[in-house]
Design a protein around this motif. Structure first.
Motif, PDB file in Angstrom:
ATOM      1  N   GLN A   1       6.427  -8.598   3.447  1.00 14.49           N
ATOM      2  CA  GLN A   1       5.953  -9.591   4.399  1.00 14.49           C
ATOM      3  C   GLN A   1       4.626  -9.142   5.016  1.00 14.49           C
ATOM      4  O   GLN A   1       3.652  -9.883   5.024  1.00 14.49           O
ATOM      5  CB  GLN A   1       7.004  -9.739   5.480  1.00 14.49           C
ATOM      6  N   ASN A   2       4.624  -7.927   5.503  1.00 15.29           N
ATOM      7  CA  ASN A   2       3.406  -7.364   6.087  1.00 15.29           C
ATOM      8  C   ASN A   2       3.530  -5.848   6.152  1.00 15.29           C
ATOM      9  O   ASN A   2       4.222  -5.314   7.025  1.00 15.29           O
ATOM     10  CB  ASN A   2       3.189  -7.947   7.488  1.00 15.29           C
ATOM     11  N   PRO A   3       2.894  -5.158   5.234  1.00 13.57           N
ATOM     12  CA  PRO A   3       3.049  -3.693   5.175  1.00 13.57           C
ATOM     13  C   PRO A   3       2.681  -3.006   6.484  1.00 13.57           C
ATOM     14  O   PRO A   3       3.288  -2.003   6.850  1.00 13.57           O
ATOM     15  CB  PRO A   3       2.081  -3.287   4.060  1.00 13.57           C
ATOM     16  N   LEU A   4       1.729  -3.569   7.196  1.00 11.21           N
ATOM     17  CA  LEU A   4       1.277  -2.915   8.417  1.00 11.21           C
ATOM     18  C   LEU A   4       2.357  -2.957   9.504  1.00 11.21           C
ATOM     19  O   LEU A   4       2.679  -1.933  10.114  1.00 11.21           O
ATOM     20  CB  LEU A   4      -0.012  -3.559   8.923  1.00 11.21           C
ATOM     21  N   THR A   5       2.938  -4.135   9.712  1.00  8.18           N
ATOM     22  CA  THR A   5       4.002  -4.205  10.720  1.00  8.18           C
ATOM     23  C   THR A   5       5.215  -3.389  10.282  1.00  8.18           C
ATOM     24  O   THR A   5       5.902  -2.789  11.105  1.00  8.18           O
ATOM     25  CB  THR A   5       4.467  -5.656  10.996  1.00  8.18           C
ATOM     26  N   TRP A   6       5.441  -3.375   8.970  1.00 10.02           N
ATOM     27  CA  TRP A   6       6.534  -2.560   8.425  1.00 10.02           C
ATOM     28  C   TRP A   6       6.345  -1.107   8.854  1.00 10.02           C
ATOM     29  O   TRP A   6       7.239  -0.479   9.405  1.00 10.02           O
ATOM     30  CB  TRP A   6       6.518  -2.693   6.899  1.00 10.02           C
ATOM     31  N   ALA A   7       5.130  -0.600   8.603  1.00 14.33           N
ATOM     32  CA  ALA A   7       4.857   0.806   8.915  1.00 14.33           C
ATOM     33  C   ALA A   7       4.863   1.054  10.427  1.00 14.33           C
ATOM     34  O   ALA A   7       5.428   2.033  10.898  1.00 14.33           O
ATOM     35  CB  ALA A   7       3.524   1.224   8.315  1.00 14.33           C
ATOM     36  N   GLN A   8       4.266   0.127  11.175  1.00 19.39           N
ATOM     37  CA  GLN A   8       4.215   0.308  12.636  1.00 19.39           C
ATOM     38  C   GLN A   8       5.605   0.358  13.254  1.00 19.39           C
ATOM     39  O   GLN A   8       5.879   1.175  14.132  1.00 19.39           O
ATOM     40  CB  GLN A   8       3.427  -0.840  13.272  1.00 19.39           C
ATOM     41  N   GLY A   9       6.467  -0.530  12.750  1.00 16.06           N
ATOM     42  CA  GLY A   9       7.816  -0.580  13.302  1.00 16.06           C
ATOM     43  C   GLY A   9       8.629   0.658  12.961  1.00 16.06           C
ATOM     44  O   GLY A   9       9.567   1.011  13.665  1.00 16.06           O
ATOM     45  N   LEU A  10       8.274   1.294  11.843  1.00 16.57           N
ATOM     46  CA  LEU A  10       9.093   2.413  11.384  1.00 16.57           C
ATOM     47  C   LEU A  10       8.508   3.782  11.707  1.00 16.57           C
ATOM     48  O   LEU A  10       9.182   4.797  11.539  1.00 16.57           O
ATOM     49  CB  LEU A  10       9.311   2.302   9.870  1.00 16.57           C
ATOM     50  N   ILE A  11       7.249   3.803  12.156  1.00 19.94           N
ATOM     51  CA  ILE A  11       6.575   5.097  12.271  1.00 19.94           C
ATOM     52  C   ILE A  11       7.330   6.072  13.187  1.00 19.94           C
ATOM     53  O   ILE A  11       7.480   7.248  12.879  1.00 19.94           O
ATOM     54  CB  ILE A  11       5.094   4.916  12.709  1.00 19.94           C
ATOM     55  N   LEU A  12       7.840   5.567  14.286  1.00 23.42           N
ATOM     56  CA  LEU A  12       8.540   6.443  15.220  1.00 23.42           C
ATOM     57  C   LEU A  12       9.857   6.983  14.635  1.00 23.42           C
ATOM     58  O   LEU A  12      10.098   8.195  14.677  1.00 23.42           O
ATOM     59  CB  LEU A  12       8.775   5.698  16.538  1.00 23.42           C
ATOM     60  N   PRO A  13      10.697   6.098  14.070  1.00 22.38           N
ATOM     61  CA  PRO A  13      11.889   6.621  13.395  1.00 22.38           C
ATOM     62  C   PRO A  13      11.533   7.623  12.294  1.00 22.38           C
ATOM     63  O   PRO A  13      12.188   8.648  12.146  1.00 22.38           O
ATOM     64  CB  PRO A  13      12.542   5.380  12.796  1.00 22.38           C
ATOM     65  N   TRP A  14      10.474   7.328  11.534  1.00 25.13           N
ATOM     66  CA  TRP A  14      10.061   8.243  10.466  1.00 25.13           C
ATOM     67  C   TRP A  14       9.777   9.630  11.024  1.00 25.13           C
ATOM     68  O   TRP A  14      10.273  10.626  10.538  1.00 25.13           O
ATOM     69  CB  TRP A  14       8.776   7.742   9.797  1.00 25.13           C
ATOM     70  N   ILE A  15       8.912   9.626  12.049  1.00 22.93           N
ATOM     71  CA  ILE A  15       8.484  10.921  12.582  1.00 22.93           C
ATOM     72  C   ILE A  15       9.664  11.679  13.187  1.00 22.93           C
ATOM     73  O   ILE A  15       9.817  12.881  12.981  1.00 22.93           O
ATOM     74  CB  ILE A  15       7.350  10.719  13.620  1.00 22.93           C
ATOM     75  N   THR A  16      10.520  10.938  13.868  1.00 19.02           N
ATOM     76  CA  THR A  16      11.676  11.598  14.469  1.00 19.02           C
ATOM     77  C   THR A  16      12.564  12.232  13.407  1.00 19.02           C
ATOM     78  O   THR A  16      12.960  13.398  13.508  1.00 19.02           O
ATOM     79  CB  THR A  16      12.497  10.571  15.274  1.00 19.02           C
ATOM     80  N   LEU A  17      12.859  11.450  12.384  1.00 18.37           N
ATOM     81  CA  LEU A  17      13.710  11.949  11.308  1.00 18.37           C
ATOM     82  C   LEU A  17      12.992  13.069  10.556  1.00 18.37           C
ATOM     83  O   LEU A  17      13.579  14.102  10.222  1.00 18.37           O
ATOM     84  CB  LEU A  17      14.034  10.784  10.358  1.00 18.37           C
ATOM     85  N   ALA A  18      11.694  12.865  10.286  1.00 14.97           N
ATOM     86  CA  ALA A  18      10.926  13.844   9.522  1.00 14.97           C
ATOM     87  C   ALA A  18      10.835  15.171  10.266  1.00 14.97           C
ATOM     88  O   ALA A  18      10.901  16.238   9.662  1.00 14.97           O
ATOM     89  CB  ALA A  18       9.526  13.313   9.222  1.00 14.97           C
TER      90      ALA A  18
END
Ligand SMILES: Nc1ncnc2c1ncn2[C@@H]1O[C@H](COP(=O)(O)OP(=O)(O)O)[C@@H](O)[C@H]1O
Ligand code: SF4
Ligand SMILES: [Mg+2]
Lengths: 362, 333
Positions: free
Chosen positions: B191-208
């Motif tokens: 749908q929109n890669p940018l919103t996809w990444a923005q919405g997930l960046i925090l969970p990513w970093i936390t998990l990473a």
């Protein structure tokens, strides 16, 4: 076994500088010292070593394990240098007119593998388990020669053939674990010689191998030396091995040279009690009675706290004989002509002890 | 190499079968132990005997356990029909059944939630691999220096701080205080890669952060061990440049154990990142699992468990094959 007079120089504590121009001394080590800082203290692994080696000649370095032989050879290749290593190297290493200790690391790297190469004790652990034999030889060749992979591969196959590996064009793609111990060491030799080095250092090349293949590997090194004309340093704890192979022999104990001279001289008229010990503990072809093997009693010294005076004194049966100061004064390496010995016993007495007591029991 | 792969494949299928058996066994044991009737769970807190019996019959709960297991496996492979006369439902393969609570098809639900979990896991994995392995290598090469100590301290924090702490803390800072990021959430990549990444960046970093810590320590330890290997000394003796020695010879050996751990971690995460999804309110498989467990929704628990098992077995398989590619000695085994 001829020995060139100009090759050996009296090793002393002063830095002697480069060999005189026109001499055929190819490698000259002056007062080499290599120390490691460890948590337990400073390890003086090599402590004032000096020797020379002529083009195409062979030097044998002999000593028990822990006497500093490997550290010396790695030092010549400049492998103690570099970030994060705890070694302190001083002295001079003159290789074909270039002093290596003061040379930039990058230059020494270019010489490694190209002008000086090394083979190691255990060919299995010394080859990368994940790369094929061919890949590893090709890499060694291409780092110093701007050729295509194809050309380098042909060269690798040629080298494998030269060191006696059957069907090299097929075995070239095998991995180290698919080779037998002897074949692996042959491959290591092929890799070391791929750039035609003028100096080859073989650090206990047969110690990890079956007795049956040991002689083959030594023969191979001798043959290849004849063919390539490289100067060879062969390191071993077996005096018998180098007696046949080497022009000169240097005996190391506790990081120092204790006896140094032409191979014949050293093998037939050794003068240092430690060398006598090595000879007595060595199985000989002309001695069937195995039980006359006499190991040197005691164990090699700690290189952190060397015994005072002569480092060998705790194990030496002649220590303090007739009041010589073995426990307090370090004996200088000295001698007539080319045969140098570091021992307080008077030369005449040493020769008498050897011919009267030691030689008959060998 | 081919035979090696086939052998691993067969072992994988057998493992999965065992997993279905065990999970199914538990599926049956749980209601017995807690004294609840699955049919009752299905119908809700109804007392209508007829409705309960109907549900029992429709779900096949009246049949012997072995037969039910057979039906379940059959459902996975070819699909099955839930049949009680006029009220016939077809559940296409792979059929995991229906949620007791909400009647949805478990497989459909897992399929639609997988992208959330997969986005989370894969995105985080990329970050922690780069961060963890990179930091581990630098740390090993600068052993004992300030940067090594800093990395190892960070790694210690990473493994000891719980994810709901780091997660909530980072959200409160970056989303609610600084307003740098939108509040975490999932929107489809296509749908929109940018919103996809923005919405997930925090969970990513936390998990990473959590995983990078482990990877940094593992990489450092393995790298240090590798650097003392004889073949590294040989590589230097050949006159190779230091960057080839480290970046090729040492790295290749260092990556081997990391590949194993990575495969298994990623496999496990694809089965559901329970805590992260809960903390950040992402509707993925982990959240499904939590919800299902808290409401005793057995078909969903069964489905999610099997799904997770499948990813772990698959990851194992891929790791084994990769291992054979990386280490030529393994191929013989
Ligand atoms: N990098 C190092 N750090 C500390 N000590 C070392 C290092 N390398 C070698 N040594 C020590 O130097 C001594 C001589 O080792 P070595 O030259 O390998 O003996 P060998 O004569 O058996 O080849 C040994 O006591 C060894 O423990
Ligand atoms: S100096 Fe003394 S202790 Fe050392 S080898 Fe000679 S006699 Fe033995
Ligand atoms: Mg050694």
């Amino acid at each position: 076994m001829t020995t060139d007079n100009t090759v050996r120089t009296s090793p002393g504590p002063t830095l002697a500088g480069p060999p005189p121009p026109g001499s055929d001394v190819f490698l000259r080590i002056n007062d080499l010292r290599i120390q490691f800082k460890t948590d337990d203290g400073i390890v003086k692994a090599v402590d004032g070593l000096s020797f020379g080696l002529g083009r195409g000649k062979t030097l044998g370095i002999v000593g028990e394990s822990g006497s500093g032989k490997s550290v010396t050879s790695l030092g010549i290749l400049g492998l103690h240098r570099g970030r994060g290593r705890n070694a302190d190297v001083t002295g001079e290493i003159w290789l074909d007119g270039e002093e290596l200790i003061s040379t930039p690391q990058e230059r020494v790297r270019q010489l490694r593998g190209q002008k000086m190469a090394m083979i190691f004790q255990d060919p299995l652990t010394s080859m990368h388990p994940y790369y094929s034999i061919g890949t590893q030889i090709v890499e060694a060749y291409r780092v110093h020669n701007a050729v295509s992979k194809k050309v380098a591969r042909r060269r690798a196959i040629e080298m494998l053939g030269r060191v006696g590996i059957p069907r090299p064009e097929r075995r070239v793609d095998d991995y180290p674990h698919e080779f037998s111990g002897g074949m692996r060491q042959r491959a290591m030799i092929a890799m070391a010689l791929v750039c035609n080095p003028e100096l080859l250092i073989a650090d206990e090349p047969t110690t990890a191998l079956d007795v049956t293949v040991q002689a083959q590997i030594l023969d191979l090194i001798r043959d290849l030396q004849g063919e390539f004309g490289s100067a060879v340093i062969i390191i071993t704890h077996d005096l018998g091995v180098v007696a046949e192979l080497a022009d000169d022999i240097l005996v190391m104990y506790g990081g120092k040279c204790v006896e140094y001279g032409p191979a014949d001289e050293l093998f037939w008229r050794p003068e240092h009690p430690y060398t006598w010990g090595l000879l007595s503990s060595m199985p000989r072809v002309d001695r069937d009675v195995r039980d006359r093997l006499v190991p040197i009693k005691g164990s090699p010294p700690s290189l952190i706290n060397l015994p005072r005076g002569c480092a060998f004194h705790p194990r030496c049966p002649y220590s303090e004989r007739d009041g010589i100061p073995c426990r307090s004064v370090v004996p200088e390496l000295a001698g007539e002509q080319q045969h140098l010995v570091a021992c307080h016993l008077p030369a005449a007495q040493r020769r008498r002890i050897f011919s009267d007591d030691i030689a008959p029991a060998l | 190499m081919f035979r090696y792969i086939i052998r691993r494949l067969i072992a994988g299928v057998i493992t999965l079968l065992v997993v279905t058996l065990v999970t199914f066994g538990i599926f049956f044991m749980v209601p017995k132990l807690t004294g609840t009737d699955p049919a009752l769970l299905y119908t809700g807190k109804q007392t209508d005997k007829v409705a309960i019996e109907g549900a029992r019959k429709k779900m096949g709960l009246d049949k012997p356990v072995i037969e039910q297991y057979g039906l379940f496996v059959k459902g996975l492979v070819v699909g099955r029909d839930y049949d009680d006369g006029p009220d016939k439902t077809h559940c296409p393969a792979p059929c995991f059944g229906y949620s007791f609570k909400n009647q949805f098809n478990v497989w459909q639900r897992m399929l639609s939630d997988l992208p959330v979990t997969a986005s989370l896991a894969v995105g985080a994995a990329v970050i922690w691999l780069i961060l963890g392995v990179g930091a581990g290598i630098i740390s090993a090469l600068r052993k004992g220096r300030a940067i090594d100590r800093a990395v190892m301290t960070g790694a210690l924090a990473g493994v000891s701080l719980p994810i709901y702490f780091t997660g909530l803390l980072s959200a409160s800072i970056f989303v609610y205080t600084l307003n740098w990021l939108p509040s975490p959430g999932y929107s489809p990549f296509l749908q929109n890669p940018l919103t996809w990444a923005q919405g997930l960046i925090l969970p990513w970093i936390t998990l990473a952060f959590l995983f990078a810590a482990t990877y940094a320590r593992l990489t450092r330890a393995t790298m240090l061990e590798t650097l003392s290997e004889d073949y590294i000394r040989t590589a230097r003796a050949k006159g190779l440049r230091e960057r080839t020695v480290i970046g090729k010879h040492a790295l290749r050996s260092t990556l081997t154990p990391i590949t194993t751990v990575f495969g298994l971690d990623l496999g496990a995460l694809l089965g559901g990142a329970v805590l992260t999804e809960t903390v950040f309110n992402l509707n993925g498989l982990g959240k499904d699992a939590v919800l299902a467990i808290s409401t005793s929704d057995l078909p969903v628990i069964l489905g999610v468990t099997m799904f997770a098992a499948f990813f772990i077995v698959l990851a194992n398989l891929i790791v084994d094959v990769l291992y054979g590619v990386i280490d030529p000695r393994v191929r013989l085994a």
